[in-house]
Motif scaffolding. Structure first.
Motif, short mmCIF file in Angstrom:
data_model
loop_
_atom_site.label_atom_id
_atom_site.label_comp_id
_atom_site.label_asym_id
_atom_site.label_seq_id
_atom_site.Cartn_x
_atom_site.Cartn_y
_atom_site.Cartn_z
N ARG A 43 0.82 -1.22 0.00
CA ARG A 43 0.00 0.00 0.00
C ARG A 43 0.85 1.26 0.00
N GLN A 44 0.36 2.25 -0.73
CA GLN A 44 0.97 3.57 -0.72
C GLN A 44 0.50 4.34 0.51
N LYS A 45 1.15 5.46 0.82
CA LYS A 45 0.78 6.27 1.97
C LYS A 45 -0.33 7.27 1.63
N HIS A 46 -0.76 7.27 0.38
CA HIS A 46 -1.72 8.27 -0.08
C HIS A 46 -2.71 7.61 -1.03
N GLU A 47 -3.70 8.34 -1.48
CA GLU A 47 -4.64 7.80 -2.46
C GLU A 47 -3.89 7.45 -3.74
N ALA A 48 -4.22 6.30 -4.30
CA ALA A 48 -3.51 5.82 -5.48
C ALA A 48 -4.36 4.79 -6.20
N PRO A 49 -4.07 4.54 -7.47
CA PRO A 49 -4.75 3.43 -8.16
C PRO A 49 -4.28 2.10 -7.57
N LEU A 50 -5.16 1.11 -7.61
CA LEU A 50 -4.81 -0.24 -7.13
C LEU A 50 -4.86 -1.20 -8.30
N ILE A 51 -3.87 -2.09 -8.35
CA ILE A 51 -3.82 -3.09 -9.41
C ILE A 51 -3.76 -4.49 -8.82
N LEU A 86 -6.25 -4.20 -13.45
CA LEU A 86 -6.08 -5.66 -13.43
C LEU A 86 -5.04 -6.07 -14.45
N THR A 87 -4.19 -7.00 -14.06
CA THR A 87 -3.25 -7.59 -15.01
C THR A 87 -2.94 -9.02 -14.58
N GLY A 88 -2.30 -9.75 -15.45
CA GLY A 88 -1.87 -11.12 -15.19
C GLY A 88 -0.93 -11.54 -16.29
N TYR A 89 -0.12 -12.54 -16.01
CA TYR A 89 0.80 -13.02 -17.03
C TYR A 89 0.56 -14.50 -17.31
N PHE A 128 -13.17 -2.16 -13.17
CA PHE A 128 -11.78 -1.99 -13.61
C PHE A 128 -11.69 -0.93 -14.70
N SER A 129 -10.75 -0.02 -14.50
CA SER A 129 -10.51 1.02 -15.51
C SER A 129 -9.67 0.49 -16.66
N ARG A 130 -8.70 -0.35 -16.32
CA ARG A 130 -7.80 -0.88 -17.34
C ARG A 130 -7.41 -2.32 -17.02
N THR A 131 -7.24 -3.11 -18.09
CA THR A 131 -6.79 -4.50 -17.96
C THR A 131 -5.70 -4.76 -18.98
N ALA A 136 8.30 0.02 -19.39
CA ALA A 136 7.81 1.37 -19.69
C ALA A 136 6.46 1.32 -20.40
N ASP A 137 6.29 0.36 -21.29
CA ASP A 137 5.02 0.23 -22.02
C ASP A 137 3.88 -0.17 -21.08
N MET A 138 4.18 -1.05 -20.11
CA MET A 138 3.16 -1.43 -19.13
C MET A 138 2.68 -0.20 -18.36
N LEU A 139 3.62 0.57 -17.86
CA LEU A 139 3.26 1.72 -17.05
C LEU A 139 2.56 2.78 -17.89
N GLU A 140 2.99 2.96 -19.12
CA GLU A 140 2.34 3.93 -19.99
C GLU A 140 0.88 3.55 -20.24
N PHE A 141 0.62 2.27 -20.43
CA PHE A 141 -0.76 1.83 -20.67
C PHE A 141 -1.66 2.17 -19.49
N PHE A 142 -1.19 1.93 -18.27
CA PHE A 142 -2.03 2.17 -17.10
C PHE A 142 -2.12 3.65 -16.72
N HIS A 143 -1.12 4.42 -17.11
CA HIS A 143 -1.14 5.84 -16.77
C HIS A 143 -1.84 6.69 -17.82
N ALA A 144 -1.96 6.17 -19.04
CA ALA A 144 -2.56 6.97 -20.13
C ALA A 144 -4.04 7.21 -19.85
N GLN A 145 -4.52 8.37 -20.26
CA GLN A 145 -5.93 8.71 -20.09
C GLN A 145 -6.80 7.93 -21.08
N THR A 146 -6.31 7.79 -22.28
CA THR A 146 -7.04 7.03 -23.31
C THR A 146 -6.06 6.13 -24.01
N TYR A 147 -6.57 5.12 -24.68
CA TYR A 147 -5.71 4.18 -25.42
C TYR A 147 -6.22 4.08 -26.84
N GLU A 148 -5.38 4.44 -27.79
CA GLU A 148 -5.79 4.43 -29.19
C GLU A 148 -4.95 3.43 -29.97
#
Length: 437
Positions: free
Chosen positions: A92-100, A181-184, A206-209, A425-437
């Motif tokens: 857990r983070q010390k502040h409000e944050a997204p959870l995966i 949400l993610t999984g491998y 879920f906002s993103r998977t 970097a691509d994983m983090l970009e996907f979850f941080h992006a506002q939209t995915y095109e």
């Protein structure tokens, strides 16, 4: 008669299209260094090419547990005492944050090395992280699964989804801004079914998977691995058993480390030693890891359900019982054998009395989610053109469904590049992006 190793691998390569597919590869100047998919699958990513991650001591985390199956408190051998409560890990983070939520691959626990890597990656990027064992792991089968017969994706997803909701309720004081949400590997396939279920029920929202190297057709993937296990090695020294060598090396690893993580042991004992393996040995080694996981599934599912295929009815197993005879029996039955002998009869009895094996295969694969995947613009897939679990036409199928939501890399084998800086970097970009095109 078994094929010689070279012949088998050439056939396998043709079946798997172990080459970059024109028009689908995401980047021409991809820097991942291992071009051999078998070596990449085992060796993973060299340390200097991994992203910087937070140290374990800097992560605020704790393991929690639920008593989800109290009826098994006294119904299983004492050997299973450590997994009778369902365990998960929350950072857990010390502040409000997204959870995966992260779902582990075939047979893996919540604390496997791949899970720890993804936890550190997302935690370092500011996420709360929940780590979940695979429904095919013996601890999930014992402590969380009502029927302990994994492999039917909709049911596995339903049990995972129920666990996620319990975790959300337990930590309702945790400030969460978004749910992801993610999984491998197999965990990615299950994440797809969980995501589809959530799109209908909205119990979490879920906002993103992100699916990391999922099987498209589960039966194709396990058949590829089972086929690799049947390769005959002609170049081993006279009288030496490859499997005995494997066990000896794993025993040495355990003795030195005092703990056991199969993926880490494989990397340490074989790829960092002077005795590097050839392609035939690498293929068999990969298949052996999967075969051990299949043996666990076979044994635990048979034991819990008292089917009598491996453990004889009425025979009591306790701390002093040697499990070697049961393990040997379980090792004789690969995943396809488990599919025929345990999963198919269970599915027919519970869901579709006249259902065929082909219908079960379709229901457990991404084919069953085609309509959802086609329109789910909040879901993406990361895959490799040379992934050894894929079959003919799988990547074209994904491309047709997902278009730009398929992030395809020219090499990396099965999960070998999951820790590569570009992929991270691509994983983090996907979850941080506002939209995915």
């Amino acid at each position: 008669m078994p094929m010689k190793a070279g012949q088998a691998l050439r056939v396998l390569a043709c079946l798997l299209f172990l080459c970059a597919l024109p028009g689908l590869v995401a980047a021409k100047d991809y820097g991942y260094p291992l071009a051999n998919p078998f070596e990449a699958t085992i060796a993973g990513t060299p340390g200097p090419l991994m992203p910087q991650l937070p140290a374990t001591r800097d992560i605020k985390q704790k393991d929690y547990s639920f008593n989800l199956r109290p009826e098994r408190e006294h119904g299983l051998p004492a050997n299973f005492w450590a997994v009778k409560r369902f365990k998960y890990r929350l950072a857990r983070q010390k502040h409000e944050a997204p959870l995966i939520f992260i779902i582990a691959g075939t047979g893996a626990r919540y604390d496997a090395s791949g899970m720890e890597y993804l936890k550190k990656l997302f935690y370092g990027a500011g996420f709360h992280v929940v780590q979940l064992s695979s429904p095919t792991s013996y601890d999930f089968m014992v402590s969380a699964s009502k029927h302990a017969t994994p492999g039917y994706s909709p049911l596995d997803a339903a049990e995972l989804y129920a666990v996620m909701q319990r975790i959300r309720q337990r930590h309702d004081d945790l400030p969460v801004s978004d749910w992801h949400l993610t999984g491998y590997s197999l965990g990615a396939l299950e994440a797809a079914f969980v995501s589809e279920m959530d799109s209908q029920q909205q119990a979490i929202g879920f906002s993103r998977t992100l699916l990391i190297n999922p099987p498209v057709n589960l039966h194709t993937s396990v058949s590829n691995l089972d086929r690799m296990a049947r390769v005959r090695l002609d170049d081993l020294p006279l009288g030496e058993s490859f499997y005995q060598s494997l066990f000896d090396r794993l025993a040495r690893f355990f003795e030195r480390k005092g703990r056991f993580d199969l993926n880490e042991a494989m990397l340490f004992e074989f790829q960092q030693s002077r005795e590097r393996l050839n392609d035939e040995q690498l293929a068999l080694l990969i298949a052996s890891v999967f075969r051990f996981a299949s043996a666990d599934i076979n044994f635990v599912s048979d034991l819990i359900n008292r089917r009598g295929l491996i453990t004889q009815p009425g025979v009591r197993i306790n701390d002093g019982t040697s499990l070697t005879p049961y393990f040997e029996l379980a090792m004789l039955c690969d995943f396809n054998c488990y599919l025929r002998d345990q999963l198919l009869p269970f599915w027919q009895k519970r869901y579709q009395p006249d259902g065929s094996l082909e219908q079960l295969i379709h229901a457990t694969s991404l084919y069953a989610l085609a309509d959802y995947l086609r329109q789910a613009d909040n879901l993406a897939v990361m895959h490799n053109a040379d992934d050894i679990i894929l079959g003919e036409g799988d990547l074209e199928y994904l491309d047709g469904l997902l278009g730009s939501r398929l992030m395809l890399y020219p090499r990396g084998g099965h999960l070998g590049n999951m820790q590569f800086t570009t992929n991270a970097a691509d994983m983090l970009e996907f979850f941080h992006a506002q939209t995915y095109e």
